[in-house]
Scaffold this motif. Structure first.
Motif, PDB file in Angstrom:
ATOM      1  N   VAL A  91       3.850 -43.456  28.641  1.00  0.00           N
ATOM      2  CA  VAL A  91       3.349 -44.776  29.068  1.00  0.00           C
ATOM      3  C   VAL A  91       2.006 -44.644  29.743  1.00  0.00           C
ATOM      4  O   VAL A  91       1.152 -45.544  29.654  1.00  0.00           O
ATOM      5  CB  VAL A  91       4.288 -45.498  30.073  1.00  0.00           C
ATOM      6  CG1 VAL A  91       5.319 -46.307  29.412  1.00  0.00           C
ATOM      7  CG2 VAL A  91       4.826 -44.579  31.115  1.00  0.00           C
ATOM      8  N   GLU A 119      -5.958 -53.236  22.479  1.00  0.00           N
ATOM      9  CA  GLU A 119      -4.801 -52.331  22.529  1.00  0.00           C
ATOM     10  C   GLU A 119      -3.606 -52.922  23.267  1.00  0.00           C
ATOM     11  O   GLU A 119      -2.505 -52.407  23.184  1.00  0.00           O
ATOM     12  CB  GLU A 119      -5.208 -51.022  23.230  1.00  0.00           C
ATOM     13  CG  GLU A 119      -5.978 -50.065  22.345  1.00  0.00           C
ATOM     14  CD  GLU A 119      -6.386 -48.812  23.112  1.00  0.00           C
ATOM     15  OE1 GLU A 119      -7.489 -48.338  22.871  1.00  0.00           O
ATOM     16  OE2 GLU A 119      -5.609 -48.336  23.948  1.00  0.00           O
ATOM     17  N   ALA A 143      -0.456 -54.917  24.240  1.00  0.00           N
ATOM     18  CA  ALA A 143       0.623 -55.497  23.427  1.00  0.00           C
ATOM     19  C   ALA A 143       1.042 -56.856  23.994  1.00  0.00           C
ATOM     20  O   ALA A 143       2.184 -57.262  23.871  1.00  0.00           O
ATOM     21  CB  ALA A 143       1.813 -54.550  23.413  1.00  0.00           C
ATOM     22  N   SER A 159       9.996 -57.651  33.588  1.00  0.00           N
ATOM     23  CA  SER A 159       9.457 -56.337  33.923  1.00  0.00           C
ATOM     24  C   SER A 159       8.977 -55.604  32.671  1.00  0.00           C
ATOM     25  O   SER A 159       9.610 -55.689  31.620  1.00  0.00           O
ATOM     26  CB  SER A 159      10.579 -55.547  34.600  1.00  0.00           C
ATOM     27  OG  SER A 159      10.115 -54.302  34.945  1.00  0.00           O
ATOM     28  N   GLY A 160       7.854 -54.937  32.808  1.00  0.00           N
ATOM     29  CA  GLY A 160       7.353 -54.102  31.711  1.00  0.00           C
ATOM     30  C   GLY A 160       6.760 -54.872  30.548  1.00  0.00           C
ATOM     31  O   GLY A 160       6.645 -54.348  29.446  1.00  0.00           O
ATOM     32  N   LYS A 219       1.970 -57.036  32.479  1.00  0.00           N
ATOM     33  CA  LYS A 219       1.173 -57.847  33.413  1.00  0.00           C
ATOM     34  C   LYS A 219       0.128 -56.975  34.109  1.00  0.00           C
ATOM     35  O   LYS A 219      -1.056 -57.290  34.114  1.00  0.00           O
ATOM     36  CB  LYS A 219       2.083 -58.503  34.476  1.00  0.00           C
ATOM     37  CG  LYS A 219       3.152 -59.403  33.882  1.00  0.00           C
ATOM     38  CD  LYS A 219       4.006 -60.036  34.942  1.00  0.00           C
ATOM     39  CE  LYS A 219       4.949 -59.094  35.635  1.00  0.00           C
ATOM     40  NZ  LYS A 219       6.044 -58.552  34.840  1.00  0.00           N
ATOM     41  N   THR A 220       0.619 -55.857  34.661  1.00  0.00           N
ATOM     42  CA  THR A 220      -0.307 -54.978  35.388  1.00  0.00           C
ATOM     43  C   THR A 220      -1.318 -54.369  34.421  1.00  0.00           C
ATOM     44  O   THR A 220      -2.510 -54.297  34.736  1.00  0.00           O
ATOM     45  CB  THR A 220       0.475 -53.848  36.087  1.00  0.00           C
ATOM     46  OG1 THR A 220       1.649 -54.414  36.663  1.00  0.00           O
ATOM     47  CG2 THR A 220      -0.338 -53.194  37.154  1.00  0.00           C
ATOM     48  N   ALA A 221      -0.834 -53.959  33.272  1.00  0.00           N
ATOM     49  CA  ALA A 221      -1.740 -53.355  32.282  1.00  0.00           C
ATOM     50  C   ALA A 221      -2.851 -54.344  31.926  1.00  0.00           C
ATOM     51  O   ALA A 221      -4.018 -53.959  31.797  1.00  0.00           O
ATOM     52  CB  ALA A 221      -0.948 -52.952  31.046  1.00  0.00           C
ATOM     53  N   SER A 276       7.782 -59.719  39.087  1.00  0.00           N
ATOM     54  CA  SER A 276       8.597 -59.613  37.873  1.00  0.00           C
ATOM     55  C   SER A 276       9.859 -60.444  38.006  1.00  0.00           C
ATOM     56  O   SER A 276      10.457 -60.503  39.082  1.00  0.00           O
ATOM     57  CB  SER A 276       8.961 -58.162  37.600  1.00  0.00           C
ATOM     58  OG  SER A 276       7.813 -57.488  37.162  1.00  0.00           O
ATOM     59  N   ARG A 319       7.426 -50.623  28.562  1.00  0.00           N
ATOM     60  CA  ARG A 319       7.517 -49.363  29.316  1.00  0.00           C
ATOM     61  C   ARG A 319       8.831 -48.656  28.980  1.00  0.00           C
ATOM     62  O   ARG A 319       8.862 -47.466  28.711  1.00  0.00           O
ATOM     63  CB  ARG A 319       7.434 -49.663  30.813  1.00  0.00           C
ATOM     64  CG  ARG A 319       7.429 -48.412  31.646  1.00  0.00           C
ATOM     65  CD  ARG A 319       7.122 -48.686  33.084  1.00  0.00           C
ATOM     66  NE  ARG A 319       7.764 -49.903  33.547  1.00  0.00           N
ATOM     67  CZ  ARG A 319       7.201 -50.759  34.384  1.00  0.00           C
ATOM     68  NH1 ARG A 319       5.993 -50.565  34.814  1.00  0.00           N
ATOM     69  NH2 ARG A 319       7.851 -51.828  34.785  1.00  0.00           N
TER      70      ARG A 319
HETATM   71  N1  ATP Z   1      -0.219 -51.496  24.261  1.00  0.00           N
HETATM   72  C1  ATP Z   1       0.249 -51.583  25.494  1.00  0.00           C
HETATM   73  N2  ATP Z   1       0.257 -52.787  26.143  1.00  0.00           N
HETATM   74  C2  ATP Z   1       0.750 -52.890  27.402  1.00  0.00           C
HETATM   75  N3  ATP Z   1       1.225 -51.838  28.105  1.00  0.00           N
HETATM   76  C3  ATP Z   1       1.242 -50.630  27.513  1.00  0.00           C
HETATM   77  C4  ATP Z   1       0.761 -50.458  26.198  1.00  0.00           C
HETATM   78  N4  ATP Z   1       0.903 -49.163  25.881  1.00  0.00           N
HETATM   79  C5  ATP Z   1       1.432 -48.559  26.939  1.00  0.00           C
HETATM   80  N5  ATP Z   1       1.622 -49.405  27.931  1.00  0.00           N
HETATM   81  C6  ATP Z   1       2.192 -49.072  29.245  1.00  0.00           C
HETATM   82  O1  ATP Z   1       3.335 -49.871  29.468  1.00  0.00           O
HETATM   83  C7  ATP Z   1       3.450 -50.143  30.849  1.00  0.00           C
HETATM   84  C8  ATP Z   1       3.546 -51.634  31.040  1.00  0.00           C
HETATM   85  O2  ATP Z   1       3.910 -51.879  32.337  1.00  0.00           O
HETATM   86  P1  ATP Z   1       3.216 -52.903  33.335  1.00  0.00           P
HETATM   87  O3  ATP Z   1       3.157 -52.246  34.681  1.00  0.00           O
HETATM   88  O4  ATP Z   1       1.951 -53.447  32.791  1.00  0.00           O
HETATM   89  O5  ATP Z   1       4.340 -54.013  33.333  1.00  0.00           O
HETATM   90  P2  ATP Z   1       4.501 -55.249  34.280  1.00  0.00           P
HETATM   91  O6  ATP Z   1       4.620 -56.434  33.405  1.00  0.00           O
HETATM   92  O7  ATP Z   1       3.436 -55.256  35.312  1.00  0.00           O
HETATM   93  O8  ATP Z   1       5.931 -55.015  34.905  1.00  0.00           O
HETATM   94  P3  ATP Z   1       6.312 -54.396  36.307  1.00  0.00           P
HETATM   95  O9  ATP Z   1       6.201 -55.499  37.266  1.00  0.00           O
HETATM   96  O10 ATP Z   1       7.695 -53.922  36.103  1.00  0.00           O
HETATM   97  O11 ATP Z   1       5.358 -53.280  36.580  1.00  0.00           O
HETATM   98  C9  ATP Z   1       2.232 -49.583  31.531  1.00  0.00           C
HETATM   99  O12 ATP Z   1       2.546 -48.358  32.101  1.00  0.00           O
HETATM  100  C10 ATP Z   1       1.243 -49.385  30.373  1.00  0.00           C
HETATM  101  O13 ATP Z   1       0.399 -48.305  30.620  1.00  0.00           O
END
Ligand code: ATP
Length: 684
Positions: free
Chosen positions: A93, A103, A105, A140-141, A144-146, A261, A336
């Motif tokens: 991840v 990139e 998703a 979650s996952g 959002k943070t990404a 989340s 994730r």
């Molecule tokens: N194409 C992609 N798009 C989004 N995230 C990706 C992708 N490829 C890998 N990732 C990874 O997936 C994870 C997505 O988690 P993220 O922290 O953005 O979720 P979140 O919605 O903020 O949920 P949480 O609150 O649980 O952290 C990140 O570690 C990111 O690096």
């Protein structure tokens, strides 16, 4: 990707490694302590804050939720590791963290929405318009943070992120020792200092710019404050957070982004921390993310699998499409979790064929290998139903359904025709009960809605009529709903019968709808808006009235039922009840059953696709269930005797009543009908 294009992330990555040892030695050597707030302030990201604390305290960095092993490094840092000699155990991840918008998703529209908000509010700096707050919600996952990280990089601004100080960090603080002083209370110290640290972090992050380092350009002045971890105190007293936010909105100079989340059954945390009225008052912009779509998830997984397979020199093989699909469906839109599962499955002695989620029953690859086995004419929905009905894979995420979707599954009750020869034949006299094969499992749907069967029935009761076209069917369905109520009416057997009750209601309702009995002739009902049960509103009013009556007429020592059904209607008959204003208003409101006040067509509250369902209920209701609070049963009203609302003029009800008014001392007499002589009290 060139280093230049990585913007601030790369340079900050470098700088931190340059700065860190110096300060690490300094703190370590001198015995001076870092304040939690300073850490929050100085850390650009969780990872940095963690790594520096690890250096200082010699502790392992805290694990981010859902992430395996290591703390989360910055995206910029990963990109430089891509393809280079990165550690084999590095979480994928992180290794494959998205670097560009393309990139991500995440749905394009959501990314654009966040981007345009950031663009507007990053440029407002210096206009003294105050701070703007953005709230990102979603499961979650879902990225959002990404998304925020990628967009911040694109906008060449850095992210200053709050991290909850850990107890280990407090341990270095002098005041921590003081907290063991019997005179001081540990709890109050801990919670207030977390809140104070958060407040200080916001103040500093807002006030001071980052130190300028050589290589930084002016644009790096711009920053976003990111909060994903909330001090625990805010969950107990959301008012603290609201006060801090009010101040921030007046004085803030940079955008503040909160990421919350959703829980499985709904967005309870965001509703608690950011209720609607606060969002309106502080103009907090809310963007709600959806789970990652299976198609996007598939693309990402295939890409990662291919890249990793090519790097591994044969140690890792690319999993087949069926296995990847299984991974996608098992992760419920959490990218994730999907990537972690993919990595886990790729260990050498753990190939996908043997892997845990390649189905306990060993049907994943076989079923997918023979797509032709699926009956013709089954579209996407049929496929998704099949996924729903499969037992969840080990290692996969708990599947859950939002109430809106769960209700739709029952009300639209998708069916499929039997293949020739498979059709179960009912005797001639039962032929009217012949139905095609049901594609939903009602019990599973209720389970995944994370709601009690009784409440689920309540929602069905409110909404089912719109989905029926024959009045006979409606009559039959309503009988089933009554039967379900009846099954759970007896409290001694209630806990056992609850499940049967919900099965009878859902299956009965589905069976009664003859218009949807045959797959080939399922009439199209189109989209029907769903509503929250009117019962919720009635029950709320009913409880409020009881509590108010109890507090207004407390000296009568009557039960709430007697107050509302005997005393108040009686007082309403008096032309001059001589009560205080609050009592008079209540008597007029509740004591009359005026024809004039009979409601016309009810205005119902629509149920939205993300609603958790129990919006208007206190948590204690969930356990009590609808039946026990049915008007007239009066036995188990949770709030009856405990929470008495404070009302104006209610302190001394009936304190100075003239003789013509019923006195509190006559309370017992009031219960006796013979003593209720209207003539005695009515001046007319
Ligand atoms: N194409 C992609 N798009 C989004 N995230 C990706 C992708 N490829 C890998 N990732 C990874 O997936 C994870 C997505 O988690 P993220 O922290 O953005 O979720 P979140 O919605 O903020 O949920 P949480 O609150 O649980 O952290 C990140 O570690 C990111 O690096």
């Amino acid at each position: 990707m060139s280093k230049l294009s990585l913007g601030g992330k790369t340079s900050s990555g470098k700088l931190s490694s340059w700065v860190q040892p110096s300060f690490g030695d300094f703190f370590g050597g001198s015995g001076l302590n870092t304040l939690p707030s300073t850490k929050g302030l100085s850390g650009e990201s969780k990872s940095k804050a963690r790594s520096s604390s690890a250096d200082v305290g010699g502790k392992k960095p805290k694990k981010r939720k859902g992430e395996p092993q290591t703390s989360k490094p910055e995206p910029g840092v990963f990109s430089s590791r891509r393809g280079s000699e990165e550690n084999q155990d590095e979480p994928w991840v992180d290794v494959h963290a998205p670097q560009t918008q393309a990139e991500l998703a995440v749905h394009k529209k959501k990314v654009e929405e966040v981007e345009s908000w950031l663009r507007v509010h990053l440029d407002l700096k210096g206009t003294n318009k105050g701070g703007a707050v953005l709230l990102l919600t979603g499961p979650s996952g879902c990225g959002k943070t990404a998304t925020v990280r990628v967009l911040a990089k694109d906008a060449c601004c850095h992210i200053q992120e709050w991290t909850n100080p850990t107890t280990a960090e407090y341990r270095t603080d002098d005041s921590f020792r003081e907290s063991f002083d019997p005179a001081s209370r540990f709890n109050s110290f801990h919670s207030s200092s977390q809140t104070a640290a958060f407040q200080e972090f916001l103040l500093r992050a807002n006030k001071y710019s980052r130190l300028q380092m050589s290589g930084d350009d002016g644009a790096q002045e711009r920053k976003i404050i990111l909060v994903e971890d909330f001090p625990n105190q805010f969950y107990r007293q959301p008012g603290c957070l609201h006060d801090i936010l009010r101040r921030f909105v007046r004085t803030g100079r940079c955008p503040l982004v909160f990421i919350v989340s959703d829980s499985l059954s709904g967005d309870t945390s965001s509703r608690l921390l950011f209720p609607k009225d606060i969002q309106e008052e502080l103009s907090i912009h809310n963007i709600s993310f959806n789970p990652v779509a299976p198609t996007s998830m598939m693309k990402v997984l295939s890409r990662i699998a291919t890249v990793e397979a090519s790097k591994s020199a044969g140690r890792i093989s690319v999993p087949d499409k069926a296995a990847l699909e299984q991974l996608c469906s098992g992760s419920s839109g959490d990218i994730r979790s999907a990537i972690n599962s993919l990595q886990f499955s790729s260990f050498t002695d753990f190939s996908l064929e043997k892997s845990l989620w390649a189905s306990k029953k060993g049907k994943s690859s076989t079923s997918a290998a023979k797509p032709s086995a699926r009956p013709k004419g089954r579209g996407r929905s049929a496929k998704s139903t099949e996924v729903l009905e499969e037992s969840p894979a080990i290692g996969g995420k708990d599947a859950s359904l939002f109430l809106f979707r769960a209700l739709g599954k029952i009300l639209y009750c998708k069916r499929e025709s039997y293949e020739a020869g498979d059709v179960p034949k009912l005797p001639a006299h039962l032929s009217e009960h012949q139905r095609d094969k049901l594609l939903v499992d009602p019990e599973l749907v209720i389970e995944r809605s994370h709601m009690s069967g009784e409440f689920f029935n309540l929602y069905l009761h409110q909404n089912y009529v719109d989905f029926f076209s024959d009045v006979e069917d409606v009559a039959r369905a309503s009988e089933y709903l009554s039967d379900a109520d009846f099954l759970t009416a007896e409290w001694t057997s209630r806990s056992t019968m609850l499940e049967y009750g919900s099965s009878v209601a859902t299956r009965g309702l589905i069976h009664s709808n003859t218009a949807r009995a045959q797959a080939a002739h399922q009439s199209s009902v189109g989209f029907k808006p769903l509503h929250k049960p009117h019962w919720l509103h009635i029950n709320k009013t009913y409880r409020e009235n009881y509590l108010t009556a109890q507090s207004l007429f407390i000296s009568f020592c009557l039960t709430p039922v007697s107050l509302v059904t005997e005393l108040v209607p009686y007082l309403a008959k008096l032309s001059n009840p001589m009560r205080n204003q609050a009592q008079i208003t209540f008597i007029q409101d509740v004591g009359h059953l005026s024809l004039r006040r009979l409601p016309g067509r009810l205005k119902l509250e629509a149920l939205c696709d993300k609603d958790p369902g129990l919006l208007d209920l206190d948590s204690d209701h969930e356990e009590t269930g609808p039946q026990s609070t049915e008007p007239g049963t009066q036995t188990t009203l949770p709030g009856d005797t405990t929470a008495v609302p404070t009302l104006p003029n209610s302190q001394e009800p009936g304190g100075d009543l003239p003789a013509s008014q019923p006195q509190p001392t006559t309370a017992e007499a009031l219960l006796d009908e013979e003593d209720l002589l209207i003539e005695e009290y009515d001046s007319d």
